[in-house]
Design an enzyme around this catalytic site. Sequence first.
Site, PDB file in Angstrom:
ATOM      1  N   ASN A   1       0.809  -1.230   0.000  1.00  0.00           N
ATOM      2  CA  ASN A   1       0.000   0.000   0.000  1.00  0.00           C
ATOM      3  C   ASN A   1       0.839   1.275   0.000  1.00  0.00           C
ATOM      4  O   ASN A   1       0.441   2.275  -0.595  1.00  0.00           O
ATOM      5  CB  ASN A   1      -1.003  -0.016   1.159  1.00  0.00           C
ATOM      6  CG  ASN A   1      -0.337  -0.107   2.511  1.00  0.00           C
ATOM      7  OD1 ASN A   1       0.749  -0.669   2.644  1.00  0.00           O
ATOM      8  ND2 ASN A   1      -0.975   0.440   3.512  1.00  0.00           N
TER       9      ASN A   1
ATOM     10  N   GLU B   1       4.354  -5.286  11.804  1.00  0.00           N
ATOM     11  CA  GLU B   1       3.558  -4.059  11.683  1.00  0.00           C
ATOM     12  C   GLU B   1       2.289  -4.442  10.941  1.00  0.00           C
ATOM     13  O   GLU B   1       2.325  -4.685   9.726  1.00  0.00           O
ATOM     14  CB  GLU B   1       4.323  -2.992  10.911  1.00  0.00           C
ATOM     15  CG  GLU B   1       5.628  -2.649  11.610  1.00  0.00           C
ATOM     16  CD  GLU B   1       6.079  -1.230  11.350  1.00  0.00           C
ATOM     17  OE1 GLU B   1       6.980  -0.786  12.055  1.00  0.00           O
ATOM     18  OE2 GLU B   1       5.531  -0.572  10.445  1.00  0.00           O
TER      19      GLU B   1
ATOM     20  N   CYS C   1      -2.621   1.755   6.509  1.00  0.00           N
ATOM     21  CA  CYS C   1      -2.735   1.036   7.792  1.00  0.00           C
ATOM     22  C   CYS C   1      -3.345   1.941   8.838  1.00  0.00           C
ATOM     23  O   CYS C   1      -4.063   1.488   9.714  1.00  0.00           O
ATOM     24  CB  CYS C   1      -1.377   0.531   8.238  1.00  0.00           C
ATOM     25  SG  CYS C   1      -0.118   1.804   8.308  1.00  0.00           S
TER      26      CYS C   1
ATOM     27  N   GLU D   1     -11.025  -4.778   9.709  1.00  0.00           N
ATOM     28  CA  GLU D   1     -10.318  -3.818   8.851  1.00  0.00           C
ATOM     29  C   GLU D   1     -10.900  -3.865   7.440  1.00  0.00           C
ATOM     30  O   GLU D   1     -10.979  -4.936   6.827  1.00  0.00           O
ATOM     31  CB  GLU D   1      -8.822  -4.163   8.810  1.00  0.00           C
ATOM     32  CG  GLU D   1      -8.015  -3.099   8.091  1.00  0.00           C
ATOM     33  CD  GLU D   1      -6.521  -3.416   8.042  1.00  0.00           C
ATOM     34  OE1 GLU D   1      -6.160  -4.563   7.753  1.00  0.00           O
ATOM     35  OE2 GLU D   1      -5.714  -2.491   8.283  1.00  0.00           O
TER      36      GLU D   1
HETATM   37  P1  NAD Z   1      -0.536  -9.498   3.479  1.00  0.00           P
HETATM   38  O1  NAD Z   1      -0.455  -9.963   4.880  1.00  0.00           O
HETATM   39  O2  NAD Z   1      -1.503 -10.148   2.577  1.00  0.00           O
HETATM   40  O3  NAD Z   1       0.896  -9.626   2.756  1.00  0.00           O
HETATM   41  C1  NAD Z   1       2.054  -8.971   3.240  1.00  0.00           C
HETATM   42  C2  NAD Z   1       3.288  -9.649   2.696  1.00  0.00           C
HETATM   43  O4  NAD Z   1       3.381 -10.971   3.235  1.00  0.00           O
HETATM   44  C3  NAD Z   1       3.309  -9.825   1.182  1.00  0.00           C
HETATM   45  O5  NAD Z   1       4.608  -9.569   0.717  1.00  0.00           O
HETATM   46  C4  NAD Z   1       2.942 -11.290   1.000  1.00  0.00           C
HETATM   47  O6  NAD Z   1       3.427 -11.853  -0.188  1.00  0.00           O
HETATM   48  C5  NAD Z   1       3.616 -11.918   2.196  1.00  0.00           C
HETATM   49  N1  NAD Z   1       3.079 -13.193   2.660  1.00  0.00           N
HETATM   50  C6  NAD Z   1       1.823 -13.679   2.539  1.00  0.00           C
HETATM   51  N2  NAD Z   1       1.704 -14.891   3.134  1.00  0.00           N
HETATM   52  C7  NAD Z   1       2.927 -15.177   3.643  1.00  0.00           C
HETATM   53  C8  NAD Z   1       3.463 -16.280   4.381  1.00  0.00           C
HETATM   54  N3  NAD Z   1       2.704 -17.322   4.743  1.00  0.00           N
HETATM   55  N4  NAD Z   1       4.761 -16.256   4.746  1.00  0.00           N
HETATM   56  C9  NAD Z   1       5.548 -15.186   4.432  1.00  0.00           C
HETATM   57  N5  NAD Z   1       5.090 -14.114   3.727  1.00  0.00           N
HETATM   58  C10 NAD Z   1       3.804 -14.109   3.339  1.00  0.00           C
HETATM   59  O7  NAD Z   1      -0.814  -7.922   3.564  1.00  0.00           O
HETATM   60  P2  NAD Z   1      -0.962  -6.864   2.379  1.00  0.00           P
HETATM   61  O8  NAD Z   1      -2.238  -7.081   1.667  1.00  0.00           O
HETATM   62  O9  NAD Z   1       0.285  -6.782   1.578  1.00  0.00           O
HETATM   63  O10 NAD Z   1      -1.050  -5.501   3.199  1.00  0.00           O
HETATM   64  C11 NAD Z   1      -2.219  -5.029   3.785  1.00  0.00           C
HETATM   65  C12 NAD Z   1      -2.140  -5.151   5.286  1.00  0.00           C
HETATM   66  O11 NAD Z   1      -0.936  -4.553   5.768  1.00  0.00           O
HETATM   67  C13 NAD Z   1      -3.243  -4.397   5.991  1.00  0.00           C
HETATM   68  O12 NAD Z   1      -3.723  -5.169   7.064  1.00  0.00           O
HETATM   69  C14 NAD Z   1      -2.548  -3.147   6.515  1.00  0.00           C
HETATM   70  O13 NAD Z   1      -3.179  -2.541   7.619  1.00  0.00           O
HETATM   71  C15 NAD Z   1      -1.206  -3.676   6.845  1.00  0.00           C
HETATM   72  N6  NAD Z   1      -0.196  -2.624   6.904  1.00  0.00           N
HETATM   73  C16 NAD Z   1       0.301  -2.254   8.123  1.00  0.00           C
HETATM   74  C17 NAD Z   1       1.222  -1.222   8.220  1.00  0.00           C
HETATM   75  C18 NAD Z   1       1.760  -0.791   9.552  1.00  0.00           C
HETATM   76  O14 NAD Z   1       2.696  -0.008   9.558  1.00  0.00           O
HETATM   77  N7  NAD Z   1       1.239  -1.236  10.672  1.00  0.00           N
HETATM   78  C19 NAD Z   1       1.640  -0.576   7.053  1.00  0.00           C
HETATM   79  C20 NAD Z   1       1.124  -0.982   5.824  1.00  0.00           C
HETATM   80  C21 NAD Z   1       0.206  -2.006   5.763  1.00  0.00           C
END
Ligand code: NAD
Length: 464
Positions: free
Chosen positions: A140, A236, A270, A367
């Site tokens: 994002n 995070e 987020c 969310e």
């Molecule tokens: P996601 O959890 O679907 O994926 C995040 C990353 O993890 C991707 O690179 C994905 O390929 C990888 N991944 C997926 N399954 C995995 C596994 N089993 N093992 C290792 N890696 C794996 O999240 P997303 O859709 O990319 O992002 C959206 C989420 O991120 C939302 O919940 C948002 O709130 C959160 N977010 C949090 C922050 C923060 O600073 N707290 C910042 C940005 C986004």
Amino acid sequence: MNFIDNAMLTVINPATGDVLQEIPTDDSEAIAHKVTQAKVAQPDWAARPMAERIEIIRQFNGLLADHAESLAQQLTAEMGKPIKQARAEVGTTSSRIGYFLDQVEAVLATETLLHDSQLGLKEQISHEPLGVIANISAWNYPFFVGSNVFIPALLAGNAVLYKPSEFAALTGRAIAQLMTEAGVPEGIFQAVIGTGQVGAELLTHPLNGVFFTGSYATGCKIAIAAAPHLMKVQLELGGKDPIYVAEDVDVATVAPAVADGAFYNTGQSCCAVERIYVHDQIYEAFVDTFMATVRDFQMGDPTDENTYIGPLARAAQVDFLKYQVEDAIAKGAKLLCGGDRLERPGSFFAPTVLIDVDHSMSVMRDESFGPIIGIQAVKDDAEALRLMQDTPYGLTAGVYTPNETRATAMLRQINSGTVYWNCCDRVSPRLPWSGRGHSGIGLTLSTYGIQTFTQPKAWHLREG
Ligand code: NAD
């Protein structure tokens, strides 16, 4: 033998549904090779004087500025971020990197806690890198959330295996390319390309830390995968960030500001405002002004300079938002606008405002991560506080009132890493960024967000 069935990642433009590119993913063998390269290269990188690492990251920052326009356009093409917002992200990343460059030397300097010349005794703390870390990242804000990790990690002397999201893989590859051009030595910063399966494979290797940004569900899997290696885990995660608007605000300024907090980046932040509680004395006026703002948001082609709301980066999220709308309406909510996908190519969901909502509804609990918001009336601060805290998440929370004492009294009681008075959806490099509960563990940014990529060594030095 490859574990990945499909060795190519198809990158789709979410605004059109067109295929942008097919890029090769990393298979088990490639991942193992990258891990080995990182382990071999890391000690030399850590042994270099800090000034050299600083200079290389400064070069990287310069290259980021030189390529800002093409990087912003690429980001818009692969994840649908409206172009103005993409430019803002790339531009602001440079100043965040500047913060780390300014701070790192002082933050990681060896500290002397005791120097007793009579006893001939010194006690010191030095800050050593963790070693080789995985940075598994979200799509994002790929420049922000990536650089919050990999810049201080590199400055501290770590090698980074950077796994960008499959929805921001072109950006991830471009960042790796610029690192090489900037002079980061071979093996020290490597992009690992693919879906979650590739991230999971990366964590089968005994690394020294995993720094993850993403959803709560994936965060739990990361923690479990990291456990057998006892590597440092930092997560995070998502949020369901609430805002309370008290009756003594200027509605004309607050309602548009809160609408921006909810809909910026098409609601895919987020720290986006995910729930709004408004004192019932101003509820109607607030909703009217809020709606006027939302109706003015231009939605459409993210390459258009005037577009404020683009497509959702993940096509599958359209169905989830539709579910939240149907669930809310079935339980008594009123839909003021939006509520469905747009009938056009790409994954567009119309900006959606629901009122008469309550906490039985998914839209107030789970969310959303999209252009949808619920607004609930409350009778007083106590009710607002109770509802704000009715969540397993704890990323951010905000209170709008001119009365600082009133706001801080509420914010002190809220269990979240960040609190806002008369502002929202805001991140500062000077302040720690952390979540509590289902919003994660650990932190980035601030001076703590530099130290987090190091391990302290305690020195007891007695003259012989
Ligand atoms: P996601 O959890 O679907 O994926 C995040 C990353 O993890 C991707 O690179 C994905 O390929 C990888 N991944 C997926 N399954 C995995 C596994 N089993 N093992 C290792 N890696 C794996 O999240 P997303 O859709 O990319 O992002 C959206 C989420 O991120 C939302 O919940 C948002 O709130 C959160 N977010 C949090 C922050 C923060 O600073 N707290 C910042 C940005 C986004």
